[in-house]
Write an enzyme that holds these catalytic residues in place. Structure first.
Site, short mmCIF file in Angstrom:
data_model
loop_
_atom_site.label_atom_id
_atom_site.label_comp_id
_atom_site.label_asym_id
_atom_site.label_seq_id
_atom_site.Cartn_x
_atom_site.Cartn_y
_atom_site.Cartn_z
N SER A 203 32.01 39.82 43.12
CA SER A 203 33.08 39.63 41.98
C SER A 203 34.39 40.07 44.11
O SER A 203 34.28 40.86 44.05
CB SER A 203 34.25 40.26 41.36
OG SER A 203 33.21 40.00 40.29
N CYS A 204 35.16 38.50 44.23
CA CYS A 204 36.11 38.79 45.45
C CYS A 204 35.60 39.48 46.45
O CYS A 204 34.86 39.75 46.97
CB CYS A 204 37.13 39.60 44.31
SG CYS A 204 38.49 39.07 45.30
N SER A 205 36.45 40.59 46.84
CA SER A 205 35.84 41.34 48.42
C SER A 205 34.77 42.52 48.37
O SER A 205 33.92 42.99 48.98
CB SER A 205 36.68 43.03 48.61
OG SER A 205 36.73 43.92 47.29
#
Length: 595
Positions: free
Chosen positions: A326-328
């Site tokens: 997820s994301c970073s």
């Protein structure tokens, strides 16, 4: 895989392929049920979920303000023309001939008094006329594109700050409440303003976090910590079904926020949904670093994923795993997959899921507001600042993001907390969003380097633990999710992530923002999504050819996808962990408690 044509209502009633039906789930509660709905809905959709790729200093804003003055100096005739247009509009307002009206969707001016009261109507029209002419002047002035973008940003900040709704003397709701409470609303507002000056560095608080206790009424999914080192704890959330899939799922969450965004409550918990799907799930809970951990970098975090994968393989006796980033956390996952491929160990990971994650850096920035902040000088200054401090504070990133969306994340709370004297809303998503962590200086520097190197699209420009990363060598199944209103990881950029893994990748576009597209349980009548293979060259072409939208949450669609890629059905283990990796303590563990 061809996309599913089932509706979410049907899919939620289907049993997982591994055995009995999951336990009946309660209807999820959504922001509309809360009396603070307007504030919550806006802020949750613009949730900060701080992006470590963005860097800004107060000096940058001061320099950008100079672009407005430069615009006047370079285009004095155009400035005069728009000033004349403003004065003409004022004449019409004074004479009662003006038809200027706010956008019906602008909640700042939804109070009927803005139209029924002649003074307030004239004040509002004057403000809107000035805002319009300022915007038109910036668009028409003779500045280079980057300077014009910065002038546009500063002009919008000024216009938002000067809105008459922000003044206690001209906000009709605040005036009514002042009279109705005998002045107590103003007294409460002043008190809250003083507290925020002292404890929140002058910004209004977004949330009342006091009702939420991690491990008590949020982050309550049943699980165990089965591994711990100095950088992370590994949580095992065993499936709740009688039979489970052989291949486990290992999740890599962002380092800048705590993992429990996906476990806010049982009704909205993605973790519980996955448990009820017959999937044995392992989730990393990152340690909140301090200055002594300043040297932890992207390579260290990528190697942590390898440790987590080996533990999950050992406990489940599976030769490989599926993974989620997820994301970073997805940026870290990509580095890990590239490292595995370079070592000839790509067989460890079979399939991947990517939530609101952009790996092609130009598509995350480009001509967006995010891109304005990432100049070479700003990147150098950001690295120097975090290197000097040892860590990058999540609160500092949250403050900067707030100024990127000031109406939703600052001025609406200014009115609510100070002018109306209300407490900020108590809402679980915002409480999680306020529970930020820090980034080690080296990891922050590594993330910033990704902007200039763009290594996932440019092979050989990133090295992880001695191995050069080439994503063309990564061979995994992929399921990628983007959000239509995501301003942190734009959905077009998420589509570029899908394209990195080939035309067979399943791409899903959810109708929500950064976090809301992920926290998307079945039951919300407003939810819908598109899903199709990432076969088109561009995101726009993909959307045009993807077919009819599907009503409901994408979670059941993902359940079917992951079920087809999780191996055989086995009898569920009687207890979590193993002899080699016995449970250490119950979830959510100890690292998540550190602030």
């Amino acid at each position: 895989m061809s996309r599913s044509t089932r509706t979410s209502e049907t899919a939620t009633q289907d049993a997982p392929a591994t055995g009995r039906k999951p336990r009946t789930r309660k209807q999820a509660k959504f922001p509309e049920d809360n009396p603070h709905q307007a504030l919550i809905d806006a802020a949750a959709n613009q949730t900060l979920a701080a992006n470590p790729l963005v860097s800004m200093r107060p000096a940058d804003l001061a320099g950008w303000a100079g672009c407005l003055f430069k615009a006047v100096g370079k285009s004095p005739l155009k400035a005069g023309t728009h000033l004349g247009g403003y004065l003409k509009a004022l004449g019409g307002i004074v004479g009662g001939r003006s038809g200027i009206a706010p956008d019906p969707k602008d909640k700042r001016f939804a109070d009927p008094a803005w139209q029924s009261n002649a003074f307030l109507r004239a004040l509002l029209q004057s403000y809107l006329a000035g805002q319009t002419e300022l915007t038109r002047f910036v668009e028409a002035c003779d500045l280079v594109p980057m300077e014009k973008s910065r002038a546009r940003f500063i002009a919008a900040l000024l216009a938002d700050a000067l809105a008459p709704s922000n003044s206690p003397l001209t906000n009709p709701a605040a005036l009514r409440k002042l009279v109705g409470t005998g002045g107590m609303s103003l007294a409460r507002g002043i008190g809250q303003f003083g507290q925020d000056i002292v404890h929140n560095r002058g910004l209004p608080r977004q949330v009342d976090s006091t009702p939420f206790k991690v491990g008590e009424n949020i982050a309550t999914a049943k699980g165990e910590v089965v591994f711990r080192n100095e950088m992370f704890e590994l949580l095992q959330f065993a499936a709740t079904t009688e039979r489970v899939y052989a291949r486990p799922l290992v999740m890599s969450p962002p380092q800048i926020n705590k993992y429990y965004a996906i476990d806010l409550s049982p009704e909205k918990s993605l973790i519980k949904w996955i448990q009820d799907s017959g999937v044995n799930m392992f989730v990393i809970s990152w340690r909140n670093p301090t200055r002594e951990h300043r040297d932890w970098g992207l390579a260290d975090y990528a190697l942590c994923l390898d440790q987590a994968v080996d533990v999950a393989r050992s406990i489940t006796r599976s030769p490989d795993v599926n993974m989620w980033g997820s994301c970073s956390g997805g940026i870290t996952l990509a580095a890990y997959l590239g490292w595995l491929a370079a070592r000839g160990e790509g067989h460890k990971v079979a399939n991947t899921s990517w939530a609101v994650c952009v790996l092609d850096m130009p598509s995350a920035l480009g001509d967006t507001t995010l891109g304005l902040f990432n100049t070479p000088s700003a990147l150098r200054a950001a690295k120097a600042s975090s290197r000097r401090k040892g860590v990058l504070s999540g609160q500092d990133m949250a403050r900067m993001f707030a100024w990127m969306r000031p109406n939703d994340l600052i001025w609406s709370y200014w009115v609510n907390n100070y002018l109306l004297g209300n407490k900020p809303p108590a809402f679980d998503i915002l409480a999680w969003n306020n529970d930020t962590t820090r980034l080690p200086a080296q990891l922050h520097a590594d993330y910033l380097d990704l902007i200039q190197q763009n290594p996932y699209s440019q092979p050989g420009t990133l090295q992880i633990a001695g191995e050069l990363i080439d994503m063309t060598q990564v061979q995994v199944g992929a399921y990628v999710v983007g959000g239509t209103t995501d301003h942190i990881t734009p959905w077009q950029g998420c589509y570029r992530t899908a394209r990195l893994f080939g035309a067979d990748t399943t791409y899903v576009l959810s109708n929500a923002g950064h976090l809301q597209s992920l926290v998307n349980p079945p039951g919300n009548p407003k939810s819908f999504y598109y899903a199709a293979p990432a076969a088109a060259e561009t995101a726009e072409d993909w959307l045009q050819n993807t077919g009819e939208r599907q009503q409901g949450s994408w979670w059941p669609h993902w359940r079917e996808w992951i079920g087809q890629r999780s191996g055989d059905s086995l009898a569920a283990p009687k207890k979590p962990g193993s002899r080699k990796y016995p449970p250490l303590c119950p979830a959510p563990g100890t690292y998540v408690m550190v602030r």
